[in-house]
Design a protein around this motif. Sequence first.
Motif, PDB file in Angstrom:
ATOM      1  N   ILE A 147       0.843  -1.192   0.000  1.00 10.33           N
ATOM      2  CA  ILE A 147       0.000   0.000   0.000  1.00 10.33           C
ATOM      3  C   ILE A 147       0.885   1.251   0.000  1.00 10.33           C
ATOM      4  CG2 ILE A 147      -1.830   1.224   1.249  1.00 10.33           C
ATOM      5  CD1 ILE A 147      -2.643  -1.511   2.429  1.00 10.33           C
ATOM      6  N   PRO A 148       1.201   1.789  -1.201  1.00  7.41           N
ATOM      7  CA  PRO A 148       1.992   3.021  -1.268  1.00  7.41           C
ATOM      8  C   PRO A 148       1.119   4.250  -1.030  1.00  7.41           C
ATOM      9  CG  PRO A 148       1.535   2.195  -3.479  1.00  7.41           C
ATOM     10  CD  PRO A 148       0.922   1.221  -2.526  1.00  7.41           C
ATOM     11  N   LEU A 149       1.789   5.363  -0.708  1.00  6.74           N
ATOM     12  CA  LEU A 149       1.078   6.620  -0.489  1.00  6.74           C
ATOM     13  C   LEU A 149       0.666   7.251  -1.806  1.00  6.74           C
ATOM     14  CD1 LEU A 149       3.563   8.099   2.153  1.00  6.74           C
ATOM     15  CD2 LEU A 149       1.357   7.025   2.621  1.00  6.74           C
ATOM     16  N   PHE A 150       1.620   7.340  -2.736  1.00  9.04           N
ATOM     17  CA  PHE A 150       1.391   7.993  -4.018  1.00  9.04           C
ATOM     18  C   PHE A 150       2.045   7.171  -5.135  1.00  9.04           C
ATOM     19  CE2 PHE A 150       1.737  11.715  -1.027  1.00  9.04           C
ATOM     20  CZ  PHE A 150       0.384  12.036  -1.043  1.00  9.04           C
ATOM     21  N   LYS A 151       1.916   7.655  -6.357  1.00 10.20           N
ATOM     22  CA  LYS A 151       2.480   6.978  -7.527  1.00 10.20           C
ATOM     23  C   LYS A 151       4.003   6.862  -7.421  1.00 10.20           C
ATOM     24  CE  LYS A 151       1.353   5.104 -11.491  1.00 10.20           C
ATOM     25  NZ  LYS A 151       0.401   3.973 -11.573  1.00 10.20           N
ATOM     26  N   ASP A 152       4.657   7.848  -6.801  1.00  6.63           N
ATOM     27  CA  ASP A 152       6.119   7.805  -6.660  1.00  6.63           C
ATOM     28  C   ASP A 152       6.565   6.535  -5.935  1.00  6.63           C
ATOM     29  OD1 ASP A 152       6.200  10.231  -7.865  1.00  6.63           O
ATOM     30  OD2 ASP A 152       6.868  11.364  -6.118  1.00  6.63           O
ATOM     31  N   GLN A 153       5.843   6.193  -4.881  1.00 10.15           N
ATOM     32  CA  GLN A 153       6.199   4.996  -4.119  1.00 10.15           C
ATOM     33  C   GLN A 153       5.976   3.725  -4.929  1.00 10.15           C
ATOM     34  OE1 GLN A 153       4.590   7.576  -2.660  1.00 10.15           O
ATOM     35  NE2 GLN A 153       5.770   8.081  -0.840  1.00 10.15           N
ATOM     36  N   GLU A 154       4.911   3.686  -5.724  1.00 18.25           N
ATOM     37  CA  GLU A 154       4.670   2.509  -6.555  1.00 18.25           C
ATOM     38  C   GLU A 154       5.776   2.348  -7.592  1.00 18.25           C
ATOM     39  OE1 GLU A 154       0.921   0.548  -8.911  1.00 18.25           O
ATOM     40  OE2 GLU A 154       1.657   2.483  -9.622  1.00 18.25           O
ATOM     41  N   GLN A 155       6.214   3.439  -8.188  1.00 15.87           N
ATOM     42  CA  GLN A 155       7.289   3.372  -9.187  1.00 15.87           C
ATOM     43  C   GLN A 155       8.564   2.796  -8.580  1.00 15.87           C
ATOM     44  OE1 GLN A 155       7.442   7.442 -10.540  1.00 15.87           O
ATOM     45  NE2 GLN A 155       5.736   7.176 -11.963  1.00 15.87           N
ATOM     46  N   VAL A 156       8.858   3.168  -7.334  1.00 18.15           N
ATOM     47  CA  VAL A 156      10.038   2.611  -6.660  1.00 18.15           C
ATOM     48  C   VAL A 156       9.869   1.112  -6.452  1.00 18.15           C
ATOM     49  CG1 VAL A 156      11.332   2.582  -4.487  1.00 18.15           C
ATOM     50  CG2 VAL A 156      10.723   4.761  -5.541  1.00 18.15           C
ATOM     51  N   LEU A 157       8.681   0.691  -6.030  1.00 18.02           N
ATOM     52  CA  LEU A 157       8.411  -0.740  -5.846  1.00 18.02           C
ATOM     53  C   LEU A 157       8.658  -1.518  -7.132  1.00 18.02           C
ATOM     54  CD1 LEU A 157       5.091  -0.586  -3.786  1.00 18.02           C
ATOM     55  CD2 LEU A 157       7.309  -1.349  -2.943  1.00 18.02           C
ATOM     56  N   ARG A 158       8.170  -0.985  -8.237  1.00 17.86           N
ATOM     57  CA  ARG A 158       8.338  -1.679  -9.529  1.00 17.86           C
ATOM     58  C   ARG A 158       9.810  -1.721  -9.940  1.00 17.86           C
ATOM     59  NH1 ARG A 158       3.802  -4.230  -8.761  1.00 17.86           N
ATOM     60  NH2 ARG A 158       1.913  -3.025  -9.164  1.00 17.86           N
ATOM     61  N   GLN A 159      10.524  -0.632  -9.724  1.00 18.39           N
ATOM     62  CA  GLN A 159      11.950  -0.604 -10.073  1.00 18.39           C
ATOM     63  C   GLN A 159      12.745  -1.619  -9.255  1.00 18.39           C
ATOM     64  OE1 GLN A 159      13.835   3.365 -10.423  1.00 18.39           O
ATOM     65  NE2 GLN A 159      11.772   4.200 -10.442  1.00 18.39           N
ATOM     66  N   LYS A 160      12.274  -1.890  -8.043  1.00 17.50           N
ATOM     67  CA  LYS A 160      12.993  -2.822  -7.169  1.00 17.50           C
ATOM     68  C   LYS A 160      12.489  -4.252  -7.310  1.00 17.50           C
ATOM     69  CE  LYS A 160      14.868  -1.207  -3.427  1.00 17.50           C
ATOM     70  NZ  LYS A 160      15.154  -0.695  -2.074  1.00 17.50           N
ATOM     71  N   GLY A 161      11.569  -4.482  -8.247  1.00 18.01           N
ATOM     72  CA  GLY A 161      11.201  -5.850  -8.576  1.00 18.01           C
ATOM     73  C   GLY A 161       9.871  -6.344  -8.039  1.00 18.01           C
ATOM     74  N   TYR A 162       9.106  -5.517  -7.361  1.00 19.45           N
ATOM     75  CA  TYR A 162       7.812  -5.973  -6.855  1.00 19.45           C
ATOM     76  C   TYR A 162       6.813  -6.065  -8.003  1.00 19.45           C
ATOM     77  CZ  TYR A 162       3.373  -6.110  -4.365  1.00 19.45           C
ATOM     78  OH  TYR A 162       2.127  -6.466  -3.911  1.00 19.45           O
ATOM     79  N   LEU A 163       6.166  -7.214  -8.127  1.00 17.31           N
ATOM     80  CA  LEU A 163       5.252  -7.461  -9.247  1.00 17.31           C
ATOM     81  C   LEU A 163       3.793  -7.561  -8.819  1.00 17.31           C
ATOM     82  CD1 LEU A 163       7.371 -10.216 -11.076  1.00 17.31           C
ATOM     83  CD2 LEU A 163       7.315  -7.750 -11.570  1.00 17.31           C
ATOM     84  N   THR A 166      -1.073  -3.386  -5.800  1.00 17.65           N
ATOM     85  CA  THR A 166      -0.904  -2.179  -4.990  1.00 17.65           C
ATOM     86  C   THR A 166      -2.251  -1.475  -4.818  1.00 17.65           C
ATOM     87  OG1 THR A 166      -0.359  -0.860  -6.953  1.00 17.65           O
ATOM     88  CG2 THR A 166       1.480  -1.758  -5.686  1.00 17.65           C
ATOM     89  N   TYR A 167      -2.389  -0.801  -3.689  1.00 14.99           N
ATOM     90  CA  TYR A 167      -3.533   0.067  -3.407  1.00 14.99           C
ATOM     91  C   TYR A 167      -2.972   1.382  -2.876  1.00 14.99           C
ATOM     92  CZ  TYR A 167      -6.315  -4.288  -3.354  1.00 14.99           C
ATOM     93  OH  TYR A 167      -6.914  -5.486  -3.664  1.00 14.99           O
ATOM     94  N   PHE A 168      -3.463   2.496  -3.367  1.00 20.43           N
ATOM     95  CA  PHE A 168      -2.963   3.797  -2.909  1.00 20.43           C
ATOM     96  C   PHE A 168      -3.804   4.302  -1.733  1.00 20.43           C
ATOM     97  CE2 PHE A 168      -1.700   3.694  -7.390  1.00 20.43           C
ATOM     98  CZ  PHE A 168      -0.339   3.937  -7.266  1.00 20.43           C
ATOM     99  N   ILE A 169      -3.157   4.479  -0.586  1.00 19.87           N
ATOM    100  CA  ILE A 169      -3.820   5.048   0.589  1.00 19.87           C
ATOM    101  C   ILE A 169      -2.812   5.966   1.288  1.00 19.87           C
ATOM    102  CG2 ILE A 169      -5.024   4.609   2.758  1.00 19.87           C
ATOM    103  CD1 ILE A 169      -5.673   1.804   1.791  1.00 19.87           C
ATOM    104  N   GLY A 170      -3.209   7.191   1.572  1.00 22.47           N
ATOM    105  CA  GLY A 170      -2.326   8.161   2.205  1.00 22.47           C
ATOM    106  C   GLY A 170      -2.250   7.994   3.708  1.00 22.47           C
ATOM    107  N   ASN A 171      -1.538   8.897   4.358  1.00 16.14           N
ATOM    108  CA  ASN A 171      -1.515   8.975   5.811  1.00 16.14           C
ATOM    109  C   ASN A 171      -2.668   9.851   6.289  1.00 16.14           C
ATOM    110  OD1 ASN A 171       0.703   7.328   6.106  1.00 16.14           O
ATOM    111  ND2 ASN A 171       2.164   9.025   6.101  1.00 16.14           N
ATOM    112  N   GLY A 172      -2.828   9.966   7.601  1.00 18.02           N
ATOM    113  CA  GLY A 172      -3.943  10.738   8.112  1.00 18.02           C
ATOM    114  C   GLY A 172      -3.637  11.400   9.437  1.00 18.02           C
ATOM    115  N   PHE A 173      -4.706  11.879  10.102  1.00 18.16           N
ATOM    116  CA  PHE A 173      -4.566  12.523  11.405  1.00 18.16           C
ATOM    117  C   PHE A 173      -5.747  12.115  12.277  1.00 18.16           C
ATOM    118  CE2 PHE A 173      -7.487  15.268   9.210  1.00 18.16           C
ATOM    119  CZ  PHE A 173      -8.323  15.765  10.197  1.00 18.16           C
ATOM    120  N   ASP A 174      -5.563  12.270  13.564  1.00 18.87           N
ATOM    121  CA  ASP A 174      -6.602  11.948  14.543  1.00 18.87           C
ATOM    122  C   ASP A 174      -7.534  13.147  14.687  1.00 18.87           C
ATOM    123  OD1 ASP A 174      -8.143  11.400  16.766  1.00 18.87           O
ATOM    124  OD2 ASP A 174      -6.497  10.626  17.974  1.00 18.87           O
TER     125      ASP A 174
END
Length: 388
Positions: A147-163, A166-174
């Motif tokens: 579960i990456p935050l944004f597309k940037d994180q998914e691109q890193v996952l793919r470059q490092k071999g994760y196939l 993925t689901y995109f979900i951000g961080n939050g606050f209380d």
Amino acid sequence: MKVLIVCSGDWLERWASFIEAIGEKDSVELTVATTKGNSFTMDRIQKLNEVGIKTVMFKSIPGKWTGFEASTVYGKGIGNLIRSGFDAVHFIAEASYIGTYQFLRSIRKLAPETVTTIRAAQNVVKHFPYPFKKIEEYSYQQFDAIIPLFKDQEQVLRQKGYLGKTYFIGNGFDHHLFRPSETAVRNEPYHFGFVGYFEHYKGIYTLLNALKILENENFKLTMIAKGNEKEQFLQQAEKMNIQDKIHVQDLIPQTRLPEFLNQIDALILPSEEAYYLRKNKLKFMPKFKPHLVKEQFGRVLVEAMACRKVVIGSTCGGIPQVIGDAGLIFRQKNPKELAAKMKLLIDDEQLNEILQAKAYEKANTDYTWDKIASKYVGVWEELIQKRG
């Protein structure tokens, strides 16, 4: 649905509100596996127990001994915990961590039908030494979804071999904790705030140069921060003769942060891309190389927005995506642009009111932990259903 969240004590204080939001869901029976942390962490564990969330405390070799959370090693008892049966296990960690490997091995050996997920925050490709590189490769093959935050994180996952999925979900606050004060008024002088670390990649020298440009304006800056470059920063401020504009306090627990945010007029997050190396504290540990860092999300931004505060952020990493049109953005490493944004707020009361309203609306529409938790529960339910 029985869910286990694995989160070391070094991280738990930052993620307790998210964990509580998961535990509040009627469909979830939640357990948290953690390790001993600082006093703030132990207080939050007690509060988790008070609201009915079970915590299992493991003895460990803490990551702080080596300088890297990746090297936290969980003690005996993982197998017995996994045998108690969970529908899903979620990791608040990194795929390269020793603790992640320990739990994944037990899950695949003792309960292979269990759904496993992990958040992903890396937005630059980091190359780890042995054994962390091998652990990361193994982990990528085991997770049902990441579960990456944004597309940037998914691109890193793919470059490092994760196939995998993925689901995109951000961080939050209380939203119970971070909310506007009923007595908040504009300060005189205008009051800027900074929350973070005295490290160059947090843009502290860009901020310092912006303060120099504005030295004749009526404002002050309070910094809630600690870090390796604190003394160097303060010495530089004194040389520039702007030390009277700056007040520094140590980092405070998450539960006290709303009090500070409600005292300021605007929060500044001037992070910038930079190379950084954390030093090993133990000589026998593998040697990490300097790596590029850039802001992954900037959760303090949404916490300030939730308190109806104006936010100023750089173009670094995920900051512009978090702020959108609900704040002001300047080019990273550009003190003139930052100073210009700050002066706009000092001079224009109407602009402050417009941005305060936008920030508050965006935070509560997109970033409450309750809404983020619902998205995570939806992911686990989907993956469990597909497993049959």
